[in-house]
Design a protein around this motif. Structure first.
Motif, PDB file in Angstrom:
ATOM      1  N   VAL A   1       0.856  -1.189   0.000  1.00 24.51           N
ATOM      2  CA  VAL A   1       0.000   0.000   0.000  1.00 24.51           C
ATOM      3  C   VAL A   1       0.889   1.234   0.000  1.00 24.51           C
ATOM      4  O   VAL A   1       1.748   1.391   0.874  1.00 24.51           O
ATOM      5  CB  VAL A   1      -0.937   0.024   1.221  1.00 24.51           C
ATOM      6  CG1 VAL A   1      -1.793   1.282   1.195  1.00 24.51           C
ATOM      7  CG2 VAL A   1      -1.815  -1.216   1.237  1.00 24.51           C
ATOM      8  N   CYS A   2       0.679   2.097  -0.989  1.00 22.12           N
ATOM      9  CA  CYS A   2       1.498   3.303  -1.117  1.00 22.12           C
ATOM     10  C   CYS A   2       0.676   4.397  -1.784  1.00 22.12           C
ATOM     11  O   CYS A   2       0.195   4.205  -2.905  1.00 22.12           O
ATOM     12  CB  CYS A   2       2.750   3.007  -1.939  1.00 22.12           C
ATOM     13  SG  CYS A   2       3.792   4.445  -2.216  1.00 22.12           S
TER      14      CYS A   2
ATOM     15  N   SER B   1       4.539   2.923  -6.470  1.00 24.94           N
ATOM     16  CA  SER B   1       3.972   1.696  -5.900  1.00 24.94           C
ATOM     17  C   SER B   1       4.540   0.461  -6.585  1.00 24.94           C
ATOM     18  O   SER B   1       4.885  -0.525  -5.936  1.00 24.94           O
ATOM     19  CB  SER B   1       2.446   1.712  -6.036  1.00 24.94           C
ATOM     20  OG  SER B   1       1.889   2.776  -5.325  1.00 24.94           O
TER      21      SER B   1
ATOM     22  N   VAL C   1      -4.496   3.727  -0.622  1.00 25.87           N
ATOM     23  CA  VAL C   1      -5.162   3.529   0.669  1.00 25.87           C
ATOM     24  C   VAL C   1      -6.650   3.269   0.457  1.00 25.87           C
ATOM     25  O   VAL C   1      -7.247   2.391   1.091  1.00 25.87           O
ATOM     26  CB  VAL C   1      -4.951   4.762   1.573  1.00 25.87           C
ATOM     27  CG1 VAL C   1      -5.761   4.620   2.863  1.00 25.87           C
ATOM     28  CG2 VAL C   1      -3.471   4.932   1.897  1.00 25.87           C
TER      29      VAL C   1
ATOM     30  N   SER D   1       3.268  -1.152   4.008  1.00 29.26           N
ATOM     31  CA  SER D   1       2.653   0.142   3.715  1.00 29.26           C
ATOM     32  C   SER D   1       3.585   1.289   4.098  1.00 29.26           C
ATOM     33  O   SER D   1       4.340   1.197   5.079  1.00 29.26           O
ATOM     34  CB  SER D   1       1.325   0.284   4.468  1.00 29.26           C
ATOM     35  OG  SER D   1       0.766   1.565   4.266  1.00 29.26           O
TER      36      SER D   1
END
Length: 685
Positions: free
Chosen positions: A405-406, A413, A435, A450
């Motif tokens: 998750v980025c 990502s 997100v 993340s």
């Protein structure tokens, strides 16, 4: 309540086959004991609602029922199945569409109630379901007092529906009887068409699957009926020159040689139906298959191996097996004649995850065919690959499944996901998500990596967008300790070599020691790289002097993107649509493309017009505002052709962005050549 198809079928079997046991039903229908118990419960609930005696089962698995049931349901134990079969709601819906497609006169509610043996209210409810089913083919069920019920829409879409509905009906209990009864199909005509089709098998040197050889005569008969009624397929996108030189076209001509007046469009459509009909064997496949199909499939399987962290055994054999399916599927997908897959709704938990990875890996097929691969076709591929993995003893359930998750955008990502895949080759990484996407993610997973804190009951590992060597070392230590109960550094290399030596003959102890050391040490050569080195250009190979522009100022952020993209437009590396897509993604509330002080990397989805992997750089003396908080002087346009080729250069650019001295050197450079030399420095690092 209405009985579902399976329960109806089991009720029919129990009442018409005295002495049948539970085990017999399990074997005949491929059901588990629990599934039969569930259906028996539904049957008894259905009987109780009609004040009829229930069916009992003895300890030996035999079924007992009162003879009053035979009378109440009008069943003769000596009769063939079908007359007392209780249709499910889904089956009635399909049969209503079949009646609308095969009708030779007006259809009223009375026609439906008499044909399907249910009440007027039930038919009215079924017609609503039929409207939904018709909508899936861009068709609509209409009613007029003069003409009754009809199906409206393009003829091509009606033929799509006809093909799918016939296949569905064939799979029903006593399906052919229903088709003959509702369409008025003549048995003699059906037999003649079947003989013709079997002759075509010999002409094409192939063998159609059993279900297709059963369905094809009805599809051809009902299609010819529509042609005679003046319902002609017109103006669709089948390319005559692509199909007219195929053996299938010659076979279609053979089928129609004694039927004058069949338009060319219809001959093409029947050719297409032959091309899209599954085969169980084909003696001469290679020359009839597009040469690129085998290559695209091989690339797909390689991508799948990397994504799922498995090595497919006997891969050539699997490739040939899938190729046998893909030859007709290619035309089905390309011309949007995909048939419904009965397995699509029954993919289990493991196959849902596997389905996701297969879908991700099917990019080479999608690019070859030119359209998205439908879910039903992807399901077939999933079942084939899943069966192969089961045969060789592999299972995704045994592997740790992770997400990345980025909120920093697509490029960052993917770079992070690529880095983590190398660092944790034993993990399956499903997706790199934003997100917002994470909060609605449907698949099961074990860990989340993340760059921001997330509320989750799974293992959460907070990481930086760019991982240095020391970061990788600490992260692998922490993750392996938390997920597997050990830290890689706790291993003694001497102990590992001693254990391996007890159970295997070591041919080259030095090479084995080196590879193990590289695996367990941070930044080691832990995994197969996603792309060959020569396919992943360095930063200096993309940021060339002629793709670097030095300007005093830009009027706005949008103007800056247009200035920065000009070198790529002039080279034909990107299209104007791609430039507009980058501008369209501008969001001052979410400055994810600003990757360092004064430096931003605008980019967009490659489907908007990327012709080759490329980069360009715009240096401004006066900063341009991305938002009030983010003045930018260096804008690097990124055009990524796929998920991999740009990753090395992007990693080098991220290192540059993390060096304030070098960013300042770019801003203060007097020429494009000086900036290129800085790119060379990071390419050689």
């Amino acid at each position: 309540m209405e009985l579902d198809a399976r329960s109806s079928q089991l009720l029919q079997e129990v009442l018409t086959n005295s002495g049948i046991r539970n085990k017999d039903l399990e074997l005949k229908y491929g059901l588990s004991r629990r599934q039969i118990e569930y259906s028996l419960g539904k049957i008894n609930d259905w009987l109780e609602a009609r004040y009829l005696p229930q069916i009992k089962r003895t300890r030996t698995g035999q079924f007992m029922f009162h003879k009053a049931l035979l009378t109440a349901l009008s069943i003769d134990q000596n009769q063939q199945a079908g007359s007392a079969y209780i249709l499910s709601e889904e089956e009635r819906t399909s049969l209503i569409i079949l009646m609308l497609l095969s009708k030779s006169g007006d259809l009223s509610l009375l026609h439906f109630t008499e044909a399907l043996g249910v009440s007027k209210n039930t038919i009215l409810s079924d017609l609503k379901n039929a409207q939904v089913l018709a909508g899936a083919y861009n068709l609509a069920v209409k009613y007029s007092r003069v003409l009754g019920y009809s199906l409206e829409g393009k003829e091509f879409n009606k033929r799509q529906a006809l093909i799918n509905i016939v296949y569905r009906t064939i799979d029903m209990y006593s399906g052919e009887s229903w088709i003959r009864q509702l369409s008025g199909a003549d048995s003699g005509e059906i037999s003649a068409l079947r003989r013709k089709i079997e002759a075509v098998e010999g002409k094409l040197n192939l063998k159609f699957t059993d279900e297709k050889i059963e369905a094809m005569p009805y599809i051809l008969l009902l299609s010819l009926r529509r042609i005679r009624q003046g319902q002609i397929v017109e103006g669709f996108h089948i390319h005559c020159d692509e199909l007219s030189d195929t053996k299938e076209y010659r076979a279609a001509e053979e089928l129609l040689h004694d039927l004058p007046g069949i338009p060319m469009e219809e001959r093409m459509f029947i050719t297409l139906h032959l091309l899209t009909t599954n085969v169980s064997s084909m003696a001469y496949l290679s020359e009839d298959t597009l040469p690129e199909l085998t290559q695209a499939l091989a690339e797909m399987l390689s991508l799948f191996e990397r994504s799922a962290c498995v090595a497919l055994q006997d891969k050539e054999q699997l490739l040939n097996k899938i190729l046998l399916h893909l030859k007709p599927a290619y035309y089905r997908i390309k011309y949007q004649l995909t048939i419904a897959n009965p397995l699509q709704e029954t993919v289990g938990k493991e196959f849902k995850e596997l389905h996701h990875l297969v879908k991700q890996s099917s990019v080479p097929l999608r690019e070859l065919i030119g359209v998205d691969i439908p879910e039903s076709e992807t399901t077939y591929l999933t079942m084939l690959i899943g069966g192969w993995l089961s045969r060789q003893g592999d299972s995704l359930q045994k592997k740790i499944k992770a997400l990345v998750v980025c909120p920093k955008g697509v490029c960052v990502s993917r770079l992070l996901q690529s880095t983590l895949r190398e660092l944790f080759p034993e993990f399956v990484f499903f997706d790199a998500l934003s997100v917002r996407e994470f909060h609605s993610y449907a698949l099961e997973y074990d860990a989340v990596f993340s760059t921001v804190y997330l509320p989750t009951d799974k293992k959460l590992f907070l990481i930086k967008p760019f991982l240095e060597k020391e970061d990788k070392y600490r992260l692998r230590q922490q993750v392996m300790r938390d997920m597997s109960g050990y830290s890689p550094s706790e291993f003694s290399m001497e102990l590992i070599m001693e254990i391996v030596g007890k159970h295997a003959v070591i041919g080259n102890s030095h090479s084995l020691r080196t590879e193990l050391q590289e695996h367990f040490n941070p930044g080691g050569k832990a995994a197969e790289k996603p792309m060959a080195d020569d396919l992943m250009p360095d930063l200096s190979g993309l940021l060339l002097p002629d793709t670097i522009r030095l300007e005093e100022r830009a009027d706005s952020w949008e103007h800056a993107i247009r200035l920065g993209a000009e070198p790529l437009l002039q080279r034909g590396a990107v299209t104007g649509e791609y430039v507009e897509a980058m501008i369209g993604s501008y969001d001052p509330e979410d400055p994810y493309i600003v990757i360092g002080p004064g430096l931003a990397i605008p980019h967009a989805d490659p489907r908007y017009g990327v012709n080759e992997v490329s980069m360009s750089l715009l240096r401004l003396v006066e900063p341009v505002s991305y938002s009030e908080e983010y003045p930018v002087q260096v804008i690097v346009i990124i055009a990524a052709k796929d998920k991999h080729q740009h990753l090395r250069s992007l990693m080098q650019l991220m290192k540059l962005a993390g060096s304030p001295e070098d960013v300042r050197a770019v801003i203060e450079a007097d020429s494009a050549l000086q900036i290129h030399e800085i790119a060379v420095k990071f390419s050689n690092d």
